[in-house]
Design a protein around this motif. Structure first.
Motif, PDB file in Angstrom:
ATOM      1  N   PRO A 199       0.794  -1.345   0.057  1.00  0.00           N
ATOM      2  CA  PRO A 199       0.058   0.121  -0.118  1.00  0.00           C
ATOM      3  C   PRO A 199       0.804   1.304   0.119  1.00  0.00           C
ATOM      4  O   PRO A 199       1.891   1.441   0.656  1.00  0.00           O
ATOM      5  CB  PRO A 199      -0.825  -0.142   1.280  1.00  0.00           C
ATOM      6  N   ILE A 200       0.539   2.180  -0.860  1.00  0.00           N
ATOM      7  CA  ILE A 200       1.076   3.460  -0.908  1.00  0.00           C
ATOM      8  C   ILE A 200       1.248   4.020   0.716  1.00  0.00           C
ATOM      9  O   ILE A 200       2.029   5.016   0.782  1.00  0.00           O
ATOM     10  CB  ILE A 200       0.241   4.611  -1.806  1.00  0.00           C
ATOM     11  N   GLU A 201       0.202   3.933   1.351  1.00  0.00           N
ATOM     12  CA  GLU A 201      -0.150   4.382   2.657  1.00  0.00           C
ATOM     13  C   GLU A 201       1.445   4.170   3.441  1.00  0.00           C
ATOM     14  O   GLU A 201       1.750   4.659   4.258  1.00  0.00           O
ATOM     15  CB  GLU A 201      -1.307   4.105   3.430  1.00  0.00           C
ATOM     16  N   GLN A 202       1.787   2.773   3.377  1.00  0.00           N
ATOM     17  CA  GLN A 202       2.770   2.341   3.902  1.00  0.00           C
ATOM     18  C   GLN A 202       4.127   3.059   3.404  1.00  0.00           C
ATOM     19  O   GLN A 202       5.124   3.392   4.395  1.00  0.00           O
ATOM     20  CB  GLN A 202       2.986   0.733   3.828  1.00  0.00           C
ATOM     21  N   VAL A 203       4.270   3.303   2.307  1.00  0.00           N
ATOM     22  CA  VAL A 203       5.457   4.014   1.812  1.00  0.00           C
ATOM     23  C   VAL A 203       5.491   5.475   2.217  1.00  0.00           C
ATOM     24  O   VAL A 203       6.343   5.965   2.583  1.00  0.00           O
ATOM     25  CB  VAL A 203       5.298   4.022   0.219  1.00  0.00           C
ATOM     26  N   ARG A 204       4.194   5.926   2.208  1.00  0.00           N
ATOM     27  CA  ARG A 204       4.113   7.337   2.965  1.00  0.00           C
ATOM     28  C   ARG A 204       4.613   7.298   4.539  1.00  0.00           C
ATOM     29  O   ARG A 204       5.397   8.262   4.965  1.00  0.00           O
ATOM     30  CB  ARG A 204       2.562   7.852   2.861  1.00  0.00           C
ATOM     31  N   ARG A 205       4.128   6.483   5.273  1.00  0.00           N
ATOM     32  CA  ARG A 205       4.591   6.301   6.524  1.00  0.00           C
ATOM     33  C   ARG A 205       6.234   6.090   6.686  1.00  0.00           C
ATOM     34  O   ARG A 205       6.928   6.604   7.318  1.00  0.00           O
ATOM     35  CB  ARG A 205       4.132   5.212   7.379  1.00  0.00           C
ATOM     36  N   ALA A 206       6.668   5.170   5.629  1.00  0.00           N
ATOM     37  CA  ALA A 206       8.244   5.152   5.649  1.00  0.00           C
ATOM     38  C   ALA A 206       8.764   6.353   5.305  1.00  0.00           C
ATOM     39  O   ALA A 206       9.840   6.683   6.089  1.00  0.00           O
ATOM     40  CB  ALA A 206       8.634   3.824   4.644  1.00  0.00           C
ATOM     41  N   TYR A 207       8.249   7.097   4.385  1.00  0.00           N
ATOM     42  CA  TYR A 207       8.943   8.377   4.299  1.00  0.00           C
ATOM     43  C   TYR A 207       8.936   9.270   5.436  1.00  0.00           C
ATOM     44  O   TYR A 207       9.957  10.039   5.491  1.00  0.00           O
ATOM     45  CB  TYR A 207       8.270   9.085   2.861  1.00  0.00           C
ATOM     46  N   ASP A 208       7.631   9.150   5.929  1.00  0.00           N
ATOM     47  CA  ASP A 208       7.692  10.183   7.144  1.00  0.00           C
ATOM     48  C   ASP A 208       8.928   9.919   8.240  1.00  0.00           C
ATOM     49  O   ASP A 208       9.405  10.816   8.999  1.00  0.00           O
ATOM     50  CB  ASP A 208       6.223  10.023   7.844  1.00  0.00           C
ATOM     51  N   ASN A 209       9.246   8.607   8.162  1.00  0.00           N
ATOM     52  CA  ASN A 209      10.347   8.276   9.261  1.00  0.00           C
ATOM     53  C   ASN A 209      11.787   8.644   8.343  1.00  0.00           C
ATOM     54  O   ASN A 209      12.568   9.179   9.021  1.00  0.00           O
ATOM     55  CB  ASN A 209      10.209   6.826   9.585  1.00  0.00           C
ATOM     56  N   ALA A 210      11.926   8.271   7.283  1.00  0.00           N
ATOM     57  CA  ALA A 210      13.199   8.371   6.559  1.00  0.00           C
ATOM     58  C   ALA A 210      13.619   9.752   6.330  1.00  0.00           C
ATOM     59  O   ALA A 210      14.902  10.194   6.096  1.00  0.00           O
ATOM     60  CB  ALA A 210      12.960   7.581   5.155  1.00  0.00           C
ATOM     61  N   ARG A 211      12.605  10.786   6.257  1.00  0.00           N
ATOM     62  CA  ARG A 211      12.954  11.996   6.161  1.00  0.00           C
ATOM     63  C   ARG A 211      13.594  12.900   6.983  1.00  0.00           C
ATOM     64  O   ARG A 211      14.080  13.924   6.672  1.00  0.00           O
ATOM     65  CB  ARG A 211      11.718  12.968   5.683  1.00  0.00           C
ATOM     66  N   TRP A 212      13.901  12.250   8.397  1.00  0.00           N
ATOM     67  CA  TRP A 212      14.712  12.673   9.496  1.00  0.00           C
ATOM     68  C   TRP A 212      16.185  12.405   9.127  1.00  0.00           C
ATOM     69  O   TRP A 212      17.134  12.674   9.951  1.00  0.00           O
ATOM     70  CB  TRP A 212      14.213  12.089  10.690  1.00  0.00           C
ATOM     71  N   ALA A 213      16.558  11.650   7.971  1.00  0.00           N
ATOM     72  CA  ALA A 213      18.012  11.418   7.572  1.00  0.00           C
ATOM     73  C   ALA A 213      18.662  12.812   7.685  1.00  0.00           C
ATOM     74  O   ALA A 213      18.240  13.696   7.186  1.00  0.00           O
ATOM     75  CB  ALA A 213      18.139  10.683   6.458  1.00  0.00           C
TER      76      ALA A 213
END
Ligand SMILES: Cc1cc2nc3c(=O)[nH]c(=O)nc-3n(C[C@H](O)[C@H](O)[C@H](O)COP(=O)(O)O)c2cc1C
Length: 200
Positions: free
Chosen positions: A33-47
């Motif tokens: 689901p795109i929703e899971q990619v959105r959540r993953a991005y919301d975490n990864a963007r703190w790189a």
């Protein structure tokens, strides 16, 4: 307590992110689901990224038609993974990153330097997009998704096909989904710490 004091000791979590996680190359018929990619991005963007530039951009190829456009641009053995995955991401570096950096509060002086040097924009964008890609892989795995990163592709051709209207430079394709029984090669070895480091 500051955030860097919080050591992660959850064995299951560390296994899911590191020791048990490896490249998937074929996928079950089960959605990502795109929703899971959105959540993953919301975490990864703190790189961390150079100058907080955050140059990584994503195309989410969610339809079979979109993945069929990508497949011929992949190296031979990378075509099947792209076609069998329920989702493929084109991960790119935005060469016009100075535009979006203005919104993040970068100084006008730095923005002017970047605007004046394509070479500087290219190297900044590529370095930091690669770091963001690494974080994104971890974040997708934290969602319980299997991923396969691939650079065996005609990346200039990917840009011609998908980025004719924008200055995004593809750096990798990431297949995302749920690995099937044949998805994983035997675990490849890893170097020991002492073989790759020197303490000075
Ligand atoms: C930058 C990068 C490019 C890669 N390109 C490909 C590729 O084109 N095709 C492929 O099958 N695997 C590709 N891989 C996956 C690696 O081969 C794989 O991560 C490595 O062999 C370790 O295997 P493991 O993840 O199963 O432990 C790539 C990985 C990275 C990080």
């Amino acid at each position: 307590m500051s955030s860097h004091d919080a050591a992660v000791s959850d064995e299951a979590l560390l296994a899911a992110l590191f020791t048990d996680a490896h490249t998937a190359r074929s996928f079950r018929d089960e959605p990502a689901p795109i929703e899971q990619v959105r959540r993953a991005y919301d975490n990864a963007r703190w790189a961390p990224t150079a100058l907080n530039s955050q140059p990584m951009r994503l195309d989410l190829l969610a339809s079979p038609e979109a993945r069929q456009r990508l497949a011929p641009l992949m190296a031979g053995m990378n075509q099947e993974p792209v076609l069998s995955a329920p989702l493929a991401l084109i991960v790119s570096a935005d060469l016009a990153l100075d535009k979006s950096m203005r919104e993040l509060g970068t100084s006008e002086q730095m923005l002017a330097r970047l605007a004046g040097s394509l070479e500087m924009r290219k190297s900044l964008a590529r370095d930091s997009a690669l770091i963001q890609l690494g974080y994104l892989v971890l974040a997708l795995r934290a969602e319980g998704l299997d991923v396969g990163v691939m650079t065996g592709a005609d990346l200039a051709g990917v840009d011609a096909e998908f980025h004719a209207d924008r200055p995004w430079q593809a750096i990798a394709v990431v297949c995302v989904g749920h690995g099937d029984a044949d998805a994983f090669n035997p675990r490849a070895g890893r170097h020991e710490f002492d073989a790759v480091s020197q303490v000075l």
